[in-house]
Motif scaffolding. Structure first.
Motif, PDB file in Angstrom:
ATOM      1  N   LEU A 189       0.819  -1.210   0.000  1.00 19.68           N
ATOM      2  CA  LEU A 189       0.000   0.000   0.000  1.00 19.68           C
ATOM      3  C   LEU A 189       0.852   1.258   0.000  1.00 19.68           C
ATOM      4  N   LYS A 190       2.073   1.148   0.531  1.00 17.92           N
ATOM      5  CA  LYS A 190       2.957   2.313   0.560  1.00 17.92           C
ATOM      6  C   LYS A 190       3.325   2.778  -0.845  1.00 17.92           C
ATOM      7  N   SER A 191       3.243   1.870  -1.808  1.00 19.99           N
ATOM      8  CA  SER A 191       3.576   2.230  -3.193  1.00 19.99           C
ATOM      9  C   SER A 191       2.593   3.240  -3.763  1.00 19.99           C
ATOM     10  N   ILE A 192       1.389   3.307  -3.183  1.00 21.52           N
ATOM     11  CA  ILE A 192       0.364   4.222  -3.687  1.00 21.52           C
ATOM     12  C   ILE A 192       0.779   5.679  -3.471  1.00 21.52           C
ATOM     13  N   LYS A 193       1.550   5.942  -2.425  1.00 23.20           N
ATOM     14  CA  LYS A 193       2.008   7.311  -2.165  1.00 23.20           C
ATOM     15  C   LYS A 193       2.907   7.820  -3.283  1.00 23.20           C
ATOM     16  N   LYS A 194       3.674   6.910  -3.868  1.00 23.23           N
ATOM     17  CA  LYS A 194       4.592   7.293  -4.948  1.00 23.23           C
ATOM     18  C   LYS A 194       3.910   7.300  -6.307  1.00 23.23           C
ATOM     19  N   ASN A 195       2.922   6.418  -6.474  1.00 21.26           N
ATOM     20  CA  ASN A 195       2.248   6.299  -7.762  1.00 21.26           C
ATOM     21  C   ASN A 195       0.768   5.999  -7.520  1.00 21.26           C
ATOM     22  N   LYS A 196      -0.080   6.991  -7.728  1.00 19.34           N
ATOM     23  CA  LYS A 196      -1.500   6.844  -7.432  1.00 19.34           C
ATOM     24  C   LYS A 196      -2.152   5.702  -8.215  1.00 19.34           C
ATOM     25  N   LEU A 197      -1.596   5.387  -9.382  1.00 13.82           N
ATOM     26  CA  LEU A 197      -2.170   4.309 -10.190  1.00 13.82           C
ATOM     27  C   LEU A 197      -1.980   2.941  -9.538  1.00 13.82           C
ATOM     28  N   GLU A 198      -1.060   2.870  -8.580  1.00 10.81           N
ATOM     29  CA  GLU A 198      -0.825   1.610  -7.864  1.00 10.81           C
ATOM     30  C   GLU A 198      -2.049   1.150  -7.084  1.00 10.81           C
ATOM     31  N   ILE A 199      -2.989   2.066  -6.845  1.00 12.71           N
ATOM     32  CA  ILE A 199      -4.192   1.698  -6.110  1.00 12.71           C
ATOM     33  C   ILE A 199      -4.964   0.599  -6.833  1.00 12.71           C
ATOM     34  N   PHE A 200      -4.906   0.615  -8.172  1.00 12.49           N
ATOM     35  CA  PHE A 200      -5.607  -0.412  -8.952  1.00 12.49           C
ATOM     36  C   PHE A 200      -4.905  -1.758  -8.844  1.00 12.49           C
ATOM     37  N   THR A 201      -3.575  -1.727  -8.853  1.00 11.74           N
ATOM     38  CA  THR A 201      -2.798  -2.961  -8.700  1.00 11.74           C
ATOM     39  C   THR A 201      -3.061  -3.601  -7.355  1.00 11.74           C
ATOM     40  N   GLN A 202      -3.057  -2.779  -6.306  1.00 13.20           N
ATOM     41  CA  GLN A 202      -3.273  -3.309  -4.959  1.00 13.20           C
ATOM     42  C   GLN A 202      -4.713  -3.781  -4.774  1.00 13.20           C
ATOM     43  N   TYR A 203      -5.653  -3.094  -5.384  1.00 16.23           N
ATOM     44  CA  TYR A 203      -7.052  -3.520  -5.311  1.00 16.23           C
ATOM     45  C   TYR A 203      -7.233  -4.896  -5.947  1.00 16.23           C
ATOM     46  N   LYS A 204      -6.638  -5.099  -7.117  1.00 12.79           N
ATOM     47  CA  LYS A 204      -6.728  -6.399  -7.792  1.00 12.79           C
ATOM     48  C   LYS A 204      -6.095  -7.502  -6.943  1.00 12.79           C
ATOM     49  N   LEU A 205      -4.988  -7.171  -6.296  1.00 11.79           N
ATOM     50  CA  LEU A 205      -4.314  -8.148  -5.444  1.00 11.79           C
ATOM     51  C   LEU A 205      -5.218  -8.546  -4.279  1.00 11.79           C
ATOM     52  N   LEU A 206      -5.839  -7.552  -3.659  1.00 11.36           N
ATOM     53  CA  LEU A 206      -6.727  -7.838  -2.531  1.00 11.36           C
ATOM     54  C   LEU A 206      -7.951  -8.644  -2.981  1.00 11.36           C
ATOM     55  N   LYS A 207      -8.426  -8.399  -4.168  1.00 15.25           N
ATOM     56  CA  LYS A 207      -9.569  -9.164  -4.676  1.00 15.25           C
ATOM     57  C   LYS A 207      -9.196 -10.628  -4.891  1.00 15.25           C
ATOM     58  N   THR A 208      -7.922 -10.896  -5.227  1.00 11.14           N
ATOM     59  CA  THR A 208      -7.514 -12.308  -5.344  1.00 11.14           C
ATOM     60  C   THR A 208      -7.516 -12.966  -3.963  1.00 11.14           C
ATOM     61  N   TYR A 209      -7.164 -12.195  -2.933  1.00  9.65           N
ATOM     62  CA  TYR A 209      -7.201 -12.743  -1.576  1.00  9.65           C
ATOM     63  C   TYR A 209      -8.643 -12.995  -1.124  1.00  9.65           C
ATOM     64  N   SER A 210      -9.588 -12.261  -1.682  1.00  7.01           N
ATOM     65  CA  SER A 210     -10.995 -12.437  -1.306  1.00  7.01           C
ATOM     66  C   SER A 210     -11.529 -13.808  -1.723  1.00  7.01           C
ATOM     67  N   LYS A 211     -10.843 -14.459  -2.650  1.00  5.46           N
ATOM     68  CA  LYS A 211     -11.275 -15.793  -3.100  1.00  5.46           C
ATOM     69  C   LYS A 211     -10.991 -16.880  -2.067  1.00  5.46           C
ATOM     70  N   ASN A 212     -10.299 -16.517  -0.981  1.00  2.00           N
ATOM     71  CA  ASN A 212      -9.973 -17.509   0.051  1.00  2.00           C
ATOM     72  C   ASN A 212     -11.148 -17.837   0.958  1.00  2.00           C
ATOM     73  N   ASN A 213     -12.239 -17.089   0.816  1.00  4.26           N
ATOM     74  CA  ASN A 213     -13.485 -17.389   1.543  1.00  4.26           C
ATOM     75  C   ASN A 213     -13.276 -17.515   3.056  1.00  4.26           C
ATOM     76  N   TYR A 214     -12.823 -16.441   3.648  1.00  8.07           N
ATOM     77  CA  TYR A 214     -12.579 -16.455   5.091  1.00  8.07           C
ATOM     78  C   TYR A 214     -13.885 -16.452   5.878  1.00  8.07           C
ATOM     79  N   ASP A 215     -13.861 -17.120   7.024  1.00  6.56           N
ATOM     80  CA  ASP A 215     -15.000 -17.084   7.942  1.00  6.56           C
ATOM     81  C   ASP A 215     -15.000 -15.788   8.736  1.00  6.56           C
ATOM     82  N   ILE A 216     -13.816 -15.303   9.050  1.00  7.39           N
ATOM     83  CA  ILE A 216     -13.693 -14.064   9.805  1.00  7.39           C
ATOM     84  C   ILE A 216     -12.407 -13.348   9.428  1.00  7.39           C
ATOM     85  N   ILE A 217     -12.495 -12.037   9.314  1.00  8.15           N
ATOM     86  CA  ILE A 217     -11.328 -11.179   9.135  1.00  8.15           C
ATOM     87  C   ILE A 217     -11.231 -10.296  10.379  1.00  8.15           C
ATOM     88  N   ILE A 218     -10.045 -10.229  10.949  1.00  7.49           N
ATOM     89  CA  ILE A 218      -9.833  -9.413  12.147  1.00  7.49           C
ATOM     90  C   ILE A 218      -8.854  -8.299  11.809  1.00  7.49           C
TER      91      ILE A 218
END
Length: 330
Positions: A59-88
């Motif tokens: 996420l720190k990369s977003i400070k240097k390059n605002k377009l990185e927000i899309f890269t990080q969003y896509k990465l987090l969406k891949t983690y969403s496929k893990n079907n967690y019961d709980i996120i803390i």
């Protein structure tokens, strides 16, 4: 049960949260535990047998390059496929709350609005834990993680914890006992003077390894080695090597910073030196882990950037603490 812990940074904060892992595995032995962390701190978590997957973000990369927000969003969406019961969300910041929501789960747990600085983050949680922001950081992390999972524990359970940092290499070929000095910190007013560190080394007359993390800290380490009889500069290494050095030490002395907190995590005797940060909040004092605080009063909600009182702590306070509590047993 699939559990995802979000604790992005920094090193000390991550260490303070990791103590909860052994309690999860004890009470929910067949759980899967994944951890979301900034890539620069991934090494702190590596090799821990209680973590199934370390999922890094940048996420720190977003400070240097605002377009990185899309890269990080896509990465987090891949983690969403893990079907967690709980996120803390053990961080309690708006950015960590957003990360938790993007990954998604039936239950997203975190601090309530009266327990964190960025109270808006609590809007993203459907299970909320209350513990005052001024309370000890380790108690806070244990509360938000364990209470979210309905795990009961006592303070004595925390004090009797097992070590919870692990490393892959064993590069300590020299078996001669040594002390570790942690000379750096994230902010200048958390750094103890190099002249006083050197004086400690000369008073103790024990082999001392000075660890460092950047060029400025390397210069400090070199100066201490040149101005004391028993100090040596640690070789350049990564977090895996740092954990190994701390784990094999007889004692660690340093400011309120990640490498010093490693000593507590590894059940190694330590003295943590505090100036403008609150000692009652940022570490856990034990029979072998002691703190020395300057005379300044600290408000954890508003740290004073002009407070350099750590520089006023005398060398004798530290050496007398070592002697009084018999922290060096060799």
């Amino acid at each position: 049960m699939r559990i995802c812990i979000v604790k992005l940074s920094a090193m000390g904060d991550i260490i303070h949260a990791m103590v909860a892992l052994e309690f999860i595995k004890k009470h929910i032995p067949f759980s899967q535990i994944d951890w979301i962390v900034e890539s620069g701190f991934k090494g702190v978590l590596e090799n821990n047998p209680h973590i199934d997957n370390i999922l890094s973000v940048n996420l720190k990369s977003i400070k240097k390059n605002k377009l990185e927000i899309f890269t990080q969003y896509k990465l987090l969406k891949t983690y969403s496929k893990n079907n967690y019961d709980i996120i803390i969300d053990a961080q309690g910041l708006l950015k960590s709350a957003i990360v938790s929501r993007i990954i998604g789960a039936n239950t997203i747990a975190g601090f309530d609005k009266n327990s964190i600085r960025e109270s808006v983050a609590s809007l993203f949680y459907n299970k909320k834990i209350h513990i005052a922001y001024k309370e000890n950081a380790i108690d806070r992390n244990m509360a938000v993680i364990c209470q979210s999972l309905n795990i009961k524990y006592t303070k004595n359970d925390i004090l009797q914890k097992e070590k919870f940092l692990f490393f892959s290499q064993s590069e300590q070929k020299n078996t001669e006992p040594y002390i570790v000095l942690v000379v750096g910190a994230s902010k200048e007013n958390k750094v103890y003077p190099k002249e006083k560190f050197a004086a400690i080394v000369n008073k103790l007359e024990r082999k001392t390894v000075v660890v460092w993390g950047n060029e400025e800290e390397h210069k400090t380490a070199t100066w201490i080695a040149q101005n004391s009889d028993c100090a040596f500069v640690a070789p350049k290494g990564n977090l895996d090597a740092l954990k190994s050095i701390i784990a094999n030490a007889k004692m660690v002395i340093g400011g309120d910073t990640g490498p010093t907190h490693m000593a507590w995590a590894l059940n190694i005797p330590s003295i943590t030196i505090f100036g403008n940060t609150p000692e009652y909040r940022n570490t856990y004092a034990t029979n072998i882990n002691k703190v020395i605080k300057s005379s300044s009063k600290v408000d954890p909600l508003k740290l004073d950037s002009s407070d350099f009182s750590i520089r006023d702590i005398e060398v004798n306070e530290i050496t007398q603490c070592i002697s009084q509590h018999q922290l060096l047993n060799y």
